[in-house]
Write a protein that holds these residues in place. Structure first.
Motif, PDB file in Angstrom:
ATOM      1  N   ALA A  24     148.099  40.073 117.796  1.00  0.00           N
ATOM      2  CA  ALA A  24     147.343  40.884 118.756  1.00  0.00           C
ATOM      3  C   ALA A  24     146.788  42.096 118.023  1.00  0.00           C
ATOM      4  O   ALA A  24     147.519  42.802 117.329  1.00  0.00           O
ATOM      5  N   VAL A  25     145.486  42.361 118.179  1.00  0.00           N
ATOM      6  CA  VAL A  25     144.842  43.421 117.416  1.00  0.00           C
ATOM      7  C   VAL A  25     144.226  44.483 118.323  1.00  0.00           C
ATOM      8  O   VAL A  25     143.716  44.189 119.405  1.00  0.00           O
ATOM      9  N   ALA A  26     144.311  45.724 117.874  1.00  0.00           N
ATOM     10  CA  ALA A  26     143.621  46.848 118.505  1.00  0.00           C
ATOM     11  C   ALA A  26     143.416  47.908 117.433  1.00  0.00           C
ATOM     12  O   ALA A  26     144.333  48.193 116.662  1.00  0.00           O
ATOM     13  N   GLY A  27     142.231  48.468 117.377  1.00  0.00           N
ATOM     14  CA  GLY A  27     141.942  49.471 116.359  1.00  0.00           C
ATOM     15  C   GLY A  27     142.601  50.806 116.625  1.00  0.00           C
ATOM     16  O   GLY A  27     142.988  51.522 115.697  1.00  0.00           O
ATOM     17  N   HIS A  28     142.742  51.157 117.898  1.00  0.00           N
ATOM     18  CA  HIS A  28     143.390  52.410 118.250  1.00  0.00           C
ATOM     19  C   HIS A  28     144.912  52.273 118.126  1.00  0.00           C
ATOM     20  O   HIS A  28     145.444  51.176 118.255  1.00  0.00           O
ATOM     21  N   PRO A  29     145.611  53.357 117.925  1.00  0.00           N
ATOM     22  CA  PRO A  29     147.082  53.321 117.892  1.00  0.00           C
ATOM     23  C   PRO A  29     147.654  53.287 119.310  1.00  0.00           C
ATOM     24  O   PRO A  29     146.933  53.539 120.286  1.00  0.00           O
ATOM     25  N   VAL A  31     149.251  55.311 120.995  1.00  0.00           N
ATOM     26  CA  VAL A  31     149.192  56.540 121.785  1.00  0.00           C
ATOM     27  C   VAL A  31     148.106  56.425 122.854  1.00  0.00           C
ATOM     28  O   VAL A  31     148.161  57.111 123.875  1.00  0.00           O
ATOM     29  N   PHE A  32     147.123  55.548 122.632  1.00  0.00           N
ATOM     30  CA  PHE A  32     146.086  55.320 123.643  1.00  0.00           C
ATOM     31  C   PHE A  32     146.627  54.341 124.685  1.00  0.00           C
ATOM     32  O   PHE A  32     147.235  53.322 124.338  1.00  0.00           O
ATOM     33  N   LEU A  33     146.379  54.647 125.943  1.00  0.00           N
ATOM     34  CA  LEU A  33     147.004  53.910 127.030  1.00  0.00           C
ATOM     35  C   LEU A  33     146.697  52.423 126.996  1.00  0.00           C
ATOM     36  O   LEU A  33     147.567  51.599 127.299  1.00  0.00           O
ATOM     37  N   TRP A  34     145.468  52.044 126.638  1.00  0.00           N
ATOM     38  CA  TRP A  34     145.133  50.628 126.659  1.00  0.00           C
ATOM     39  C   TRP A  34     145.931  49.838 125.611  1.00  0.00           C
ATOM     40  O   TRP A  34     146.291  48.694 125.848  1.00  0.00           O
ATOM     41  N   VAL A  35     146.223  50.454 124.479  1.00  0.00           N
ATOM     42  CA  VAL A  35     147.030  49.773 123.462  1.00  0.00           C
ATOM     43  C   VAL A  35     148.498  49.754 123.882  1.00  0.00           C
ATOM     44  O   VAL A  35     149.189  48.737 123.759  1.00  0.00           O
ATOM     45  N   LYS A  36     148.980  50.876 124.387  1.00  0.00           N
ATOM     46  CA  LYS A  36     150.358  50.963 124.875  1.00  0.00           C
ATOM     47  C   LYS A  36     150.607  49.909 125.953  1.00  0.00           C
ATOM     48  O   LYS A  36     151.652  49.235 125.971  1.00  0.00           O
ATOM     49  N   THR A  37     149.635  49.747 126.848  1.00  0.00           N
ATOM     50  CA  THR A  37     149.791  48.800 127.939  1.00  0.00           C
ATOM     51  C   THR A  37     149.734  47.363 127.446  1.00  0.00           C
ATOM     52  O   THR A  37     150.415  46.480 127.980  1.00  0.00           O
ATOM     53  N   MET A  38     148.957  47.122 126.419  1.00  0.00           N
ATOM     54  CA  MET A  38     148.940  45.771 125.843  1.00  0.00           C
ATOM     55  C   MET A  38     150.314  45.411 125.292  1.00  0.00           C
ATOM     56  O   MET A  38     150.825  44.306 125.511  1.00  0.00           O
ATOM     57  N   GLU A  61     152.001  42.461 116.217  1.00  0.00           N
ATOM     58  CA  GLU A  61     151.168  43.484 116.850  1.00  0.00           C
ATOM     59  C   GLU A  61     150.534  44.354 115.769  1.00  0.00           C
ATOM     60  O   GLU A  61     151.229  45.075 115.057  1.00  0.00           O
ATOM     61  N   ALA A  62     149.230  44.266 115.663  1.00  0.00           N
ATOM     62  CA  ALA A  62     148.489  44.962 114.602  1.00  0.00           C
ATOM     63  C   ALA A  62     147.588  46.020 115.224  1.00  0.00           C
ATOM     64  O   ALA A  62     146.447  45.742 115.614  1.00  0.00           O
ATOM     65  N   TYR A  63     148.126  47.229 115.331  1.00  0.00           N
ATOM     66  CA  TYR A  63     147.399  48.306 115.988  1.00  0.00           C
ATOM     67  C   TYR A  63     147.117  49.451 115.011  1.00  0.00           C
ATOM     68  O   TYR A  63     147.661  49.516 113.911  1.00  0.00           O
ATOM     69  N   GLY A  64     146.263  50.349 115.469  1.00  0.00           N
ATOM     70  CA  GLY A  64     146.050  51.596 114.735  1.00  0.00           C
ATOM     71  C   GLY A  64     145.480  51.434 113.338  1.00  0.00           C
ATOM     72  O   GLY A  64     145.844  52.165 112.430  1.00  0.00           O
ATOM     73  N   GLY A  65     144.572  50.455 113.165  1.00  0.00           N
ATOM     74  CA  GLY A  65     143.932  50.297 111.869  1.00  0.00           C
ATOM     75  C   GLY A  65     144.694  49.445 110.882  1.00  0.00           C
ATOM     76  O   GLY A  65     144.253  49.279 109.737  1.00  0.00           O
ATOM     77  N   LEU A  67     145.057  46.276 110.945  1.00  0.00           N
ATOM     78  CA  LEU A  67     144.289  45.056 110.716  1.00  0.00           C
ATOM     79  C   LEU A  67     142.795  45.290 110.890  1.00  0.00           C
ATOM     80  O   LEU A  67     141.980  44.705 110.180  1.00  0.00           O
ATOM     81  N   ALA A  68     142.453  46.148 111.830  1.00  0.00           N
ATOM     82  CA  ALA A  68     141.038  46.429 112.102  1.00  0.00           C
ATOM     83  C   ALA A  68     140.887  47.882 112.518  1.00  0.00           C
ATOM     84  O   ALA A  68     141.730  48.429 113.226  1.00  0.00           O
ATOM     85  N   LYS A  69     139.809  48.487 112.087  1.00  0.00           N
ATOM     86  CA  LYS A  69     139.518  49.846 112.511  1.00  0.00           C
ATOM     87  C   LYS A  69     138.964  49.822 113.930  1.00  0.00           C
ATOM     88  O   LYS A  69     138.652  48.747 114.478  1.00  0.00           O
ATOM     89  N   VAL A  70     138.838  50.979 114.537  1.00  0.00           N
ATOM     90  CA  VAL A  70     138.265  51.065 115.879  1.00  0.00           C
ATOM     91  C   VAL A  70     136.853  50.475 115.855  1.00  0.00           C
ATOM     92  O   VAL A  70     136.021  50.848 115.030  1.00  0.00           O
ATOM     93  N   GLY A  71     136.598  49.535 116.739  1.00  0.00           N
ATOM     94  CA  GLY A  71     135.304  48.877 116.773  1.00  0.00           C
ATOM     95  C   GLY A  71     135.243  47.648 115.887  1.00  0.00           C
ATOM     96  O   GLY A  71     134.253  46.905 115.917  1.00  0.00           O
ATOM     97  N   GLY A  72     136.302  47.393 115.116  1.00  0.00           N
ATOM     98  CA  GLY A  72     136.304  46.247 114.215  1.00  0.00           C
ATOM     99  C   GLY A  72     137.135  45.079 114.708  1.00  0.00           C
ATOM    100  O   GLY A  72     137.311  44.082 113.992  1.00  0.00           O
ATOM    101  N   GLU A  73     137.633  45.185 115.925  1.00  0.00           N
ATOM    102  CA  GLU A  73     138.503  44.130 116.457  1.00  0.00           C
ATOM    103  C   GLU A  73     137.757  42.801 116.589  1.00  0.00           C
ATOM    104  O   GLU A  73     138.320  41.734 116.321  1.00  0.00           O
ATOM    105  N   LEU A  74     136.500  42.868 117.004  1.00  0.00           N
ATOM    106  CA  LEU A  74     135.712  41.654 117.189  1.00  0.00           C
ATOM    107  C   LEU A  74     135.622  40.880 115.874  1.00  0.00           C
ATOM    108  O   LEU A  74     135.806  39.657 115.841  1.00  0.00           O
TER     109      LEU A  74
END
Length: 347
Positions: A24-29, A31-38, A61-65, A67-74
């Motif tokens: 599972a990937v998210a660029g934000h760490p 601390v951001f609610l959408w990542v925390k909720t995931m 779980e690959a968050y906060g850069g 695996l991908a930077k913000v906007g690079g998840e796609l």
């Protein structure tokens, strides 16, 4: 013989048991609610839905850069590095144009739930909206995440549009258009630059959402908080790599959709509390919080160019049904009781 027969179903079950490796990937760490909720809602809900089946998931779980930077998840999912993730349509205005419809209809609903539910419903009802995801080999699961009612924070008081004349205002990409015709000068920026831009005079203020503003302590450099009510915005959702998702069993597919539903419910509940806390933090930090008058909002909305018509015309020229998307969105929110200071419907 009977013992062998009794053991056969057990052996059969073991033989068919499967553990999926899912990243599972998210660029934000987190601390951001959408990542925390995931992490805390989506993944546990998927696991719970698979209990009693022959499938389990080993999550990475690959968050906060990582695996991908913000906007690079796609791109990470496109390259097969992740099977599921949070993709922010906000950062893909060309590839996911329809998902950015809320950014060209400012002064809309302040209710995040209404915005998310409306866009999710439209994704089900308008094939062209889902097709934008599918053309990127992504399966939109739902679980939309949104940003609460945008406001303005400045180093000077704002009571009318006239106060903005000649002022430099930071804004995220699509929101820069909300300053057209106001006399202000839009300065592109993001959460990593806002504080220093205002502190050093590169900008006199910022358009931002409350939870981010409080976390970044923008009130220290921009203590005048004006609740302009630009509206809540749809920002993206949970998606799976479609070519991978299509190969999974119906039980796995259903579990992922169950997880997305849990995400949406818990995200909305968590956001409400965070917004309340954000305003409390700004007040405690010395901010002056005011409401822009209805008259000033009306003047501002009418001063803008026809954002939706221009946006829709450009997409219609490419053969995309943007008029249907805009008019469906406007109709939905008006039917929900939202009064727009300007009707953004297009011809």
């Amino acid at each position: 013989m009977s013992a062998a027969m009794l053991s056969a179903p057990v052996s059969l079950s073991v033989a068919h048991a499967e553990t999926l490796d899912v990243t599972a990937v998210a660029g934000h760490p987190p601390v951001f609610l959408w990542v925390k909720t995931m992490s805390e809602s989506f993944i546990p809900a998927v696991n719970a839905a698979l209990e009693g089946t022959d499938t389990s998931i080993d999550w990475t779980e690959a968050y906060g850069g990582t695996l991908a930077k913000v906007g690079g998840e796609l791109e990470a999912m496109e390259d097969g590095l992740a099977q599921v993730g949070i993709v922010a349509s906000l950062f893909e205005p060309s590839l996911l144009s329809f998902q950015n419809v809320t950014y060209v209809t400012p002064f809309g609903p302040t209710d995040v739930n209404l915005v998310l539910n409306t866009v999710d419903q439209m994704t089900d009802d308008i094939p062209a909206m889902r097709k934008l995801w599918e053309d990127l080999d992504l399966e939109y699961l739902g679980g939309g995440f949104g940003l609460e009612d945008y406001l303005m924070m400045t180093s000077f008081p704002v009571t009318s549009m006239a106060d903005l004349k000649g002022r430099k205002i930071n804004a995220p990409g699509p929101a820069v258009n909300w300053l057209d015709g106001t006399g202000a000068v839009g300065v592109a920026g993001d959460l990593t630059t806002y504080y220093n831009d205002i502190k050093t005079g590169v900008a006199d203020g910022v358009i931002v959402f409350p939870t981010a503003a409080a976390a970044a302590k923008l009130f220290e450099v921009a203590p005048y908080v004006t609740r302009v009510h630009f509206g809540a915005q749809y920002a993206g959702g949970i998606v799976a790599k479609k070519s991978w998702f299509d190969e999974q069993s119906p039980e796995v597919q259903a579990a992922f959709r169950t997880g997305a539903d849990a995400f949406a419910k818990d995200y909305a509940a968590g956001l409400e509390g965070r917004v309340t806390g954000a305003f409390a933090a700004m007040t405690e930090g010395g901010a002056t919080i005011t409401e822009l008058s209805d008259e000033a909002r009306l003047e501002w909305a009418n001063a803008l160019p026809n954002l939706t018509q221009n946006w829709a015309d450009a997409l219609e020229a490419k053969g995309l049904p943007a008029n249907e998307v805009v008019n469906t969105y406007v109709r939905h929110i008006q039917e929900a009781g939202v009064t727009l200071p300007r009707d953004w419907s297009v011809k």
